[in-house]
Design an enzyme around this catalytic site. Structure first.
Site, PDB file in Angstrom:
ATOM      1  N   ILE A 158      84.660 -39.488 -14.637  1.00  0.00           N
ATOM      2  CA  ILE A 158      85.753 -39.183 -15.324  1.00  0.00           C
ATOM      3  C   ILE A 158      85.733 -37.482 -15.239  1.00  0.00           C
ATOM      4  CG2 ILE A 158      86.764 -38.528 -17.871  1.00  0.00           C
ATOM      5  CD1 ILE A 158      85.454 -41.592 -18.114  1.00  0.00           C
ATOM      6  N   ARG A 240      81.588 -39.512 -26.489  1.00  0.00           N
ATOM      7  CA  ARG A 240      81.264 -40.394 -27.758  1.00  0.00           C
ATOM      8  C   ARG A 240      80.753 -39.579 -29.011  1.00  0.00           C
ATOM      9  NH1 ARG A 240      82.708 -44.128 -25.684  1.00  0.00           N
ATOM     10  NH2 ARG A 240      81.438 -46.127 -25.351  1.00  0.00           N
ATOM     11  N   GLU A 269      82.249 -43.245 -36.202  1.00  0.00           N
ATOM     12  CA  GLU A 269      83.592 -43.754 -36.316  1.00  0.00           C
ATOM     13  C   GLU A 269      83.665 -45.085 -36.750  1.00  0.00           C
ATOM     14  OE1 GLU A 269      84.638 -42.462 -32.257  1.00  0.00           O
ATOM     15  OE2 GLU A 269      84.706 -44.689 -31.752  1.00  0.00           O
ATOM     16  N   HIS A 287      89.829 -42.725 -30.832  1.00  0.00           N
ATOM     17  CA  HIS A 287      89.268 -43.218 -29.821  1.00  0.00           C
ATOM     18  C   HIS A 287      90.192 -44.122 -29.006  1.00  0.00           C
ATOM     19  CE1 HIS A 287      84.903 -44.936 -28.410  1.00  0.00           C
ATOM     20  NE2 HIS A 287      85.962 -44.836 -27.296  1.00  0.00           N
ATOM     21  N   ILE A 288      91.161 -43.526 -28.346  1.00  0.00           N
ATOM     22  CA  ILE A 288      92.162 -44.239 -27.639  1.00  0.00           C
ATOM     23  C   ILE A 288      92.561 -43.901 -26.219  1.00  0.00           C
ATOM     24  CG2 ILE A 288      93.515 -44.776 -29.497  1.00  0.00           C
ATOM     25  CD1 ILE A 288      95.509 -42.481 -28.889  1.00  0.00           C
TER      26      ILE A 288
HETATM   27  C1  8YV Z   1      86.805 -48.085 -25.447  1.00  0.00           C
HETATM   28  C2  8YV Z   1      85.142 -46.318 -24.211  1.00  0.00           C
HETATM   29  O1  8YV Z   1      87.956 -48.375 -25.782  1.00  0.00           O
HETATM   30  O2  8YV Z   1      84.945 -47.392 -22.139  1.00  0.00           O
HETATM   31  C3  8YV Z   1      84.283 -46.733 -22.991  1.00  0.00           C
HETATM   32  O3  8YV Z   1      83.253 -46.146 -23.136  1.00  0.00           O
HETATM   33  O4  8YV Z   1      84.718 -45.446 -25.040  1.00  0.00           O
HETATM   34  C4  8YV Z   1      86.442 -46.866 -24.517  1.00  0.00           C
HETATM   35  O5  8YV Z   1      87.299 -46.959 -23.179  1.00  0.00           O
HETATM   36  C5  8YV Z   1      85.629 -48.581 -26.169  1.00  0.00           C
HETATM   37  O6  8YV Z   1      84.321 -48.346 -26.113  1.00  0.00           O
HETATM   38  C6  8YV Z   1      86.044 -50.076 -26.677  1.00  0.00           C
HETATM   39  O7  8YV Z   1      84.833 -50.891 -26.097  1.00  0.00           O
END
Ligand code: 8YV
Length: 337
Positions: A158, A240, A269, A287-288
């Site tokens: 990412i 995170r 959260e 968290h979207i």
């Molecule tokens: C998720 C995320 O929506 O993939 C990850 O690590 O943080 C998010 O894409 C979330 O963790 C739900 O499992």
């Protein structure tokens, strides 16, 4: 042969449940209740596999209560909700969903960074409050994104996708810090320069956090780190909660020690530190970052692929602890009825 039973711990796409039902007896959670540890341990009784999200904690206690469990498939790339060492020690395969959400999450990280730099949330709130009565030369002046220095902490998939957006789309200079340095052929196309953490904090105009959460990265950005940043800088976290000390960030924002922040993730959260809710110079989202229809579907499908292959003798596409497969320990576990 008796079909294995799996728990799908949260509500998920009906199509994915249907796919899982072709292979397993599925216990779903249509009400989308969040199972605390005792409830999760109880729900896992008799299950060979679990489809989890970041909200379910799989640790030694849960595993010891369920020695028949063979696979935990997380619908997330991050897996700090798993005690991976405890899984491996018990021959439980853990899987995650890398790659499928990289570009979507980078899009959102970039959008948040731009929103912080250009004060989008703050100015929208002003407009909605009816306070916009005239144009003025310095109303909500922010800082430029194009041509600025993009700092990236954590240069995985990412991080690199963000760097591409910044360097190739917005002419940004890219600096980064990571546990390991990229190969020269990865650095060159985006002109990325590896720096130590202190230099990253001091030089970045816009700092974006994309590192995994662990004990080592807990409060990687606290008061001392924020103090090194430019007063004009922005901080964005799409990694995170817990990587940023939210209380310290609220102080830094209130005292304008940095210009603005954008957070998609929070310590503890879905609770949000109350001080973050009252500082104006912040963009807050629940968290979207991976939340597009297509990407959430790809994540759910990949988690399902991992569960199906692992429990039907195939090759799970994205194991976290592949040593469990190599050592053939998964096959040794006999599901308890
Ligand atoms: C998720 C995320 O929506 O993939 C990850 O690590 O943080 C998010 O894409 C979330 O963790 C739900 O499992």
């Amino acid at each position: 042969m008796k079909r294995a039973t799996v728990l799908v711990a949260r509500a998920v796409f009906p199509e994915v449940l249907a796919r899982l039902s072709q292979h397993f007896e599925v216990e779903a959670n249509p009400d989308d209740t969040i199972f605390g540890k005792p409830a999760l341990a109880a729900r896992l009784a008799g299950k060979a596999g679990a489809f989890t999200t970041g909200s379910e904690r799989i640790d030694a206690e849960v595993l010891d209560a369920n020695p028949q469990l063979r696979v935990v498939a997380n619908m997330a790339v991050g897996y700090n909700n798993f005690d991976v060492a405890a899984c491996t020690a018990r021959g439980v395969l853990a899987t995650n969903t890398p790659d499928v959400l990289t570009e979507t999450t980078a899009d959102f990280g970039f959008a948040l960074m731009m929103a912080a730099a250009r004060r989008m949330a703050e100015s929208e709130h002003f407009l909605r409050r009816g306070e916009w009565t005239k144009w003025s030369y310095d109303m909500f002046t922010g800082s430029d994104v194009h041509g600025a220095t993009l700092g990236i902490l954590g240069m995985g998939r990412i991080g690199q996708a963000l760097a591409r957006r910044g360097a190739l789309g917005f002419g940004m200079k890219v600096i980064y810090h990571n546990r390991s340095r990229l190969a020269p052929e990865q650095e060159a196309p985006i002109g990325a320069r590896y720096v130590d953490k202190a230099a990253l904090l001091r030089e970045a105009d816009h700092l974006v956090l994309v590192l995994p959460y662990s004990a080592a990265s807990h409060h990687a950005i606290g008061a001392a780190e924020l103090a090194l940043m430019k007063p004009t800088a922005t901080l964005t976290n799409v990694a995170r909660g817990g990587i940023v000390d939210d209380a310290a960030l609220a102080v830094a924002l209130r005292e304008r020690r940095i210009a603005a922040a954008a957070l998609d993730v929070f310590e503890g959260e879905p609770k949000v530190h109350p001080d973050l809710l009252t500082v104006p110079n912040i963009v807050l989202t629940p968290h979207i970052a991976s939340a597009t229809v297509a990407t959430r579907r790809r994540m759910a499908d990949l988690a399902a692929d991992n569960l199906i292959t692992a429990l039907t003798g195939g090759r799970p596409p994205t194991p976290i602890n592949p040593e469990v497969l190599r050592e053939g320990r998964l096959a040794e576990k006999t599901p308890r009825a």
